[in-house]
Design a protein around this motif. Sequence first.
Motif, mmCIF file in Angstrom:
data_model
loop_
_atom_site.group_PDB
_atom_site.id
_atom_site.type_symbol
_atom_site.label_atom_id
_atom_site.label_comp_id
_atom_site.label_asym_id
_atom_site.label_seq_id
_atom_site.Cartn_x
_atom_site.Cartn_y
_atom_site.Cartn_z
ATOM 1 N N ASN A 41 -3.296 1.138 -5.424
ATOM 2 C CA ASN A 41 -2.762 2.400 -5.914
ATOM 3 C C ASN A 41 -3.869 3.181 -6.612
ATOM 4 O O ASN A 41 -4.991 2.690 -6.757
ATOM 5 N N SER A 42 -3.550 4.379 -7.034
ATOM 6 C CA SER A 42 -4.493 5.180 -7.801
ATOM 7 C C SER A 42 -4.689 4.553 -9.180
ATOM 8 O O SER A 42 -3.765 3.940 -9.730
ATOM 9 N N THR A 81 1.867 12.031 -0.755
ATOM 10 C CA THR A 81 3.083 11.328 -0.375
ATOM 11 C C THR A 81 3.811 11.966 0.787
ATOM 12 O O THR A 81 4.833 11.458 1.222
ATOM 13 N N GLU A 95 -9.658 3.432 -7.675
ATOM 14 C CA GLU A 95 -8.360 2.904 -7.304
ATOM 15 C C GLU A 95 -8.188 1.550 -7.976
ATOM 16 O O GLU A 95 -9.158 0.963 -8.464
ATOM 17 N N ILE A 140 -0.047 4.032 -13.618
ATOM 18 C CA ILE A 140 -0.063 2.804 -12.814
ATOM 19 C C ILE A 140 -0.659 1.650 -13.607
ATOM 20 O O ILE A 140 -0.131 0.527 -13.588
ATOM 21 N N GLN A 176 7.859 4.405 -7.768
ATOM 22 C CA GLN A 176 6.785 3.523 -8.234
ATOM 23 C C GLN A 176 7.333 2.465 -9.188
ATOM 24 O O GLN A 176 6.939 1.282 -9.115
ATOM 25 N N TYR A 187 0.301 6.821 -2.955
ATOM 26 C CA TYR A 187 -0.339 6.686 -4.265
ATOM 27 C C TYR A 187 0.254 7.625 -5.311
ATOM 28 O O TYR A 187 0.724 8.716 -5.003
ATOM 29 N N ASP A 188 0.203 7.160 -6.557
ATOM 30 C CA ASP A 188 0.542 8.019 -7.683
ATOM 31 C C ASP A 188 -0.481 9.160 -7.720
ATOM 32 O O ASP A 188 -1.694 8.910 -7.717
ATOM 33 N N ASP A 203 0.862 -1.182 0.000
ATOM 34 C CA ASP A 203 0.000 0.000 0.000
ATOM 35 C C ASP A 203 0.903 1.239 0.000
ATOM 36 O O ASP A 203 0.997 1.955 0.993
#
Length: 282
Positions: free
Chosen positions: A239-240, A206, A275, A245, A218, A196-197, A193
């Motif tokens: 993640n997003s 972040t 997500e 991603i 990432q 997230y981007d 976890d």
Amino acid sequence: MYNDKSAKPMLKPVVKWVGGKRQILDEIMKYIPRNISTYYEPFLGGGAVLFELQPEEAVVNDLNRELINLYQVIKDRVDELIEDLRKHKNEKGYYYRMRRLDRDKVVYSELTPVQRASRVIYLNKTCYNGLFRVNKAGEFNTPFGRYKNPKIVNEVGLRAVSAYLNRASVRITCQDFEQAVQGAESGSFVYFDPPYDPLSQTADFTAYAEGGFGREEQERLKQTCDRLNEKGVRFLLSNSATDFIKDLYQGYKIEIIQAKRSVNSVAARRGGIQEVLVFNYP
């Protein structure tokens, strides 16, 4: 997939954390595999998945030193922690005095592990929107929250988490995510976890530890997933649902889920978003 209905004590995160998983916990649990030998969580944060799953063998990790100190104190010195928490005041002036402690490294170094852990919980329960955020120097910088009656001392919750951390074999580490999963073997399960981007150039989730977590990190995380996959280690990653991603993990199974982010310094950014859950097993 995970469907353990055996009687386990209900555990909840002891701190509210950016990117916490309580909003989508039911969705995540649908994808947790059975028959896990050792559970790994390299980005522990608030620990919602760990406390829901309560594995008997686990290696949990976070790069945030104060968070890891908190979990270690809960495990080893929960009585002292509860006693220290009772000393705090829900007052603006007192809050900012506590927040300023990490500005003076000499003074801060004199705090005991219990005092540092107590400070983290106090600030988390009384800061604006429960947003744990640090500046580039690693100093806590969220403003006072002005809550009428925040629950600073959750004795029942703290003792329940402490009991689990002592009952099970849980190793707590503070190192890079790549190092944290080096011991994972076939039969192990890793839940990633990461920060997230960002959904946009102006979004940033972040800032929970020094250094941040950009695109290069990432990509390095994806390489870590590739190595785990080659070893036959099962992993699940949140993640997003950004194009970056989805393209990065296109060789793996990807499920899109709806989530709600409730922790953000800007109210307009709290709400429903997409997500991804990425995994490498049936």
